[in-house]
Design an enzyme around this catalytic site. Sequence first.
Site, PDB file in Angstrom:
ATOM      1  N   HIS B 158      66.896  46.035  43.090  1.00  0.00           N
ATOM      2  CA  HIS B 158      65.966  44.892  42.741  1.00  0.00           C
ATOM      3  C   HIS B 158      66.326  43.825  42.141  1.00  0.00           C
ATOM      4  O   HIS B 158      67.117  43.928  41.234  1.00  0.00           O
ATOM      5  CB  HIS B 158      64.689  45.520  41.993  1.00  0.00           C
ATOM      6  CG  HIS B 158      63.971  46.938  42.348  1.00  0.00           C
ATOM      7  ND1 HIS B 158      63.703  47.782  41.611  1.00  0.00           N
ATOM      8  CD2 HIS B 158      63.586  46.847  43.643  1.00  0.00           C
ATOM      9  CE1 HIS B 158      62.909  48.615  42.702  1.00  0.00           C
ATOM     10  NE2 HIS B 158      62.729  47.879  43.698  1.00  0.00           N
ATOM     11  N   GLU B 161      66.289  42.569  38.328  1.00  0.00           N
ATOM     12  CA  GLU B 161      66.841  43.232  37.121  1.00  0.00           C
ATOM     13  C   GLU B 161      68.282  43.205  36.996  1.00  0.00           C
ATOM     14  O   GLU B 161      69.218  43.899  37.281  1.00  0.00           O
ATOM     15  CB  GLU B 161      66.706  44.830  37.676  1.00  0.00           C
ATOM     16  CG  GLU B 161      65.019  44.944  37.797  1.00  0.00           C
ATOM     17  CD  GLU B 161      64.744  46.267  38.415  1.00  0.00           C
ATOM     18  OE1 GLU B 161      65.704  47.300  38.606  1.00  0.00           O
ATOM     19  OE2 GLU B 161      63.649  46.570  38.834  1.00  0.00           O
ATOM     20  N   ARG B 216      61.781  40.378  43.348  1.00  0.00           N
ATOM     21  CA  ARG B 216      62.208  42.087  43.304  1.00  0.00           C
ATOM     22  C   ARG B 216      62.823  42.514  44.673  1.00  0.00           C
ATOM     23  O   ARG B 216      63.734  43.136  44.778  1.00  0.00           O
ATOM     24  CB  ARG B 216      61.014  42.674  43.013  1.00  0.00           C
ATOM     25  CG  ARG B 216      60.872  44.129  43.084  1.00  0.00           C
ATOM     26  CD  ARG B 216      59.725  44.827  42.857  1.00  0.00           C
ATOM     27  NE  ARG B 216      59.355  46.393  43.079  1.00  0.00           N
ATOM     28  CZ  ARG B 216      59.886  47.325  42.562  1.00  0.00           C
ATOM     29  NH1 ARG B 216      60.440  47.051  41.152  1.00  0.00           N
ATOM     30  NH2 ARG B 216      59.597  48.433  42.857  1.00  0.00           N
ATOM     31  N   HIS B 286      68.472  50.349  37.485  1.00  0.00           N
ATOM     32  CA  HIS B 286      67.567  49.524  37.442  1.00  0.00           C
ATOM     33  C   HIS B 286      67.242  49.039  35.791  1.00  0.00           C
ATOM     34  O   HIS B 286      67.926  49.306  34.880  1.00  0.00           O
ATOM     35  CB  HIS B 286      66.133  50.005  37.783  1.00  0.00           C
ATOM     36  CG  HIS B 286      66.172  50.535  39.417  1.00  0.00           C
ATOM     37  ND1 HIS B 286      65.255  49.985  40.248  1.00  0.00           N
ATOM     38  CD2 HIS B 286      66.949  51.659  40.078  1.00  0.00           C
ATOM     39  CE1 HIS B 286      65.481  50.694  41.432  1.00  0.00           C
ATOM     40  NE2 HIS B 286      66.589  51.612  41.413  1.00  0.00           N
ATOM     41  N   GLU B 360      66.804  53.428  34.052  1.00  0.00           N
ATOM     42  CA  GLU B 360      66.175  52.457  33.848  1.00  0.00           C
ATOM     43  C   GLU B 360      66.416  51.698  32.793  1.00  0.00           C
ATOM     44  O   GLU B 360      66.491  52.352  31.555  1.00  0.00           O
ATOM     45  CB  GLU B 360      64.622  52.346  33.607  1.00  0.00           C
ATOM     46  CG  GLU B 360      64.006  52.815  35.094  1.00  0.00           C
ATOM     47  CD  GLU B 360      63.315  51.517  36.112  1.00  0.00           C
ATOM     48  OE1 GLU B 360      63.827  50.636  35.543  1.00  0.00           O
ATOM     49  OE2 GLU B 360      62.850  51.823  37.055  1.00  0.00           O
TER      50      GLU B 360
END
Lengths: 196, 384
Positions: B158, B161, B216, B286, B360
Site C-alpha cells: 500500500h 504506508e 493506497r 503494512h 501493521e
Amino acid sequence: IPAVGVKYYLHFTTEDYISGQNAGSCVATVLYLKNSRPAVNIKCLHTKDQNQIQDEDNRFHQQLRQQTKPIIANDIPDSHGNIDRALIPVWGLAVAGSSYVMFEKSTENLGYFMAQVKAVKQRIRKDNAAEFEFAVLLHETPTQKIDLCHIHVIWTLGHPLRVKYICASENHRLEDGSGMESGSASGILHEREGNF
Amino acid sequence: DQVLHIVPETLQQVQHLQHLCSTFLLDLWKPPLPEDIWAGEDLDIRVPAPLLQAVKDSLDQHMIPYKVLIHDVQELVDQSMPREMSSHRQTPEGYVYTQYHPMDKIYEWMTLIQENNRELVTQHYLGNTFENRPMYYLKISQPSDKTKKIIWMDCGIHAREWISPAFCQWFVKEILQNYESDAKIRRFLQNLDLYILPVLNVDGYIYSWETARLWRKNRSPHMNGTCYGTDLNRNFNSSWGSVGVSYNCSSEIFCGSGPESEPETKAVVQLIESKKSDILCYLTIHSYGQYILTPYGSTTEPPSNNEELMHVAQEAAAALMGKYGTSYEVGSTSLILYSNSGSSRDWAHMIGIPFSYTFELRDKGTYGFVLPADQIQPTCEETM
C-alpha cells in the site's frame, strides 16, 4: 437487545494526543439504535490536574486572540510526519474539532482517524473567541477511504467548541441522490455543539 | 582520456603543437598556456578519448615522438578519491535509514547493497509494474551446498504506508551490518534464506511521493482512464471478491477486475508459487494499527495450524513490547480487525505456507500514515 439495537459496554484508557502520556480511563455504554444516532453514556477519571489543563487552555487561547496576523498553514503533519513546534497546539485544536465530525460520522461499522490537516486558517475576531477554518483529511475504516472535510471552529473560553462542518463525501451523495446540479456550495452544513 | 608527454625538438614542432592545442582545444597540463611551449621543455597534454586517434596520427605525421604518461585518466581519478559508496563494506556509506526515501533512491540502494555484499546478497527481477517499472527483491543467502528454507517479506503493498519500505531497508541493513558480529544471525542464515521485497507497489509509492501522499492502490486505469488503482491486497486469489471489497474502481478497496488481474500481484504470485515448498514463512508489512494478524480475513474459520500461528505471534509481540513498551495486538484478521478477501497473507497460507502474517506497524492513529521520520528507528528496532 432484540428489536431495539446493540449495546456495547466499554472500559478503556486514554492518552494525551500530543504527549502520549496516560490521561486516565473511562467507562462507557454505547447503544446503537435502528434509526437514530447512538446513545452514549460515559464517565471518565482524569489523571491530569484539571486546573493545569485549564491554565494551558487559557494560555493558548490568549495567544490565539493576541495574533495580529492570522495563523495560516498547510499539511500538518507534512508528508514525512513533521510538525512545526509552534503549530502543535493548532494541530491539537484540529483534532478536537475533527473529533466532533468523527463522532457524528461513525457508526457501528465505520470508524475514523484524523489523517492530516491539509490547511488551517485563523479568522481574527474582535470579541473574546478564537475562530478557525480547517480542511482535514479523515481516514475511514474499513473502507480505507480518505474524506476531505471543511471544519469551522469557534472556541470561547470556558465553553464547548462550536463546530460546523461539511465533508466532500456528503456533497457527492447529495448530487447523486437528488439530481442537483454540481456545485458544492449547496451542501449540508452541520452544526454541532454541546458537552463533548 | 590519456595524458601524453612530449618534448618538442624544433621550432617547427613547437608551432605544430601549439596549432594542435588551439585547434582541438586540448587540456594543457604542463605548461598551462600554449605560448609557453618551448623546444627542449616538457609538454604534458590531456587528450580526450574521442580525439586520441586524430592527435596521435597528427604527431606521427609530423614525426613528433610522444610517450603515454597516463593511460586512463578516469581510473586514476577513481583510485585516488574514496568513492562515496564503495568504501564501506556492508551498507552504502551515508545512506540514512532514519529518513524516508523516494523510489529512485531505493533502486540505487538495492544495487549498492548487492555490490557491497556480493557473497551474501543477490538482487532479482520479479516482474514489471503496470507503468512498466521493475520490481526487484533481494535474496540474502549464505553460500552452502544444501537447499535452505525461505522466509519471504514484502513491504509497501500500500503506497501511503511509508514506514513499511523503511522497515524493509532497515531490516536488510541490520542483518548485513551484524552478520559478522552476531552469531544468532549467522546461525539463522545457515539454515534459512531471506527474500526481501522492499517496495511491492512501486507505481503507487512514487505516486504518493509526487502527487497524493495518501494514495493506497496501484496505478492501473479503469473505465477508460477515468479511474485509477486496484487495492493489491484485495487482488490475490484467496476467496477473491467475496467480502470486505468493492467492485467499484473509485473505492480504495477495489479488488480489481479479477483475481491476480494486476501485474504486481502476478509477479509476486509467480515467484512464491514456484518456491512454495521451500517457503516457511510469509510476512507482509503494512501500517498502521500495531497488529500482528494471522489468517484469515475472508472467514472466521481458523486455519489448521492456528494454535502454533498464534503462539509464535504472541511471542513476537511480547519481544516487541520488551523494547520500547509498544503494544501490538495479535489475532486473526477477521476477528480483531475486519473482514477482507483477496489478501496476500490469506493466499500464502492457502497455498500451503505454514506461517503467514500481516504486520501493521506504528502507530495507532495519532500520525497514522504520516508517521514522523524520528519514529523510524524505534519502530524498526522493536519490530526487529
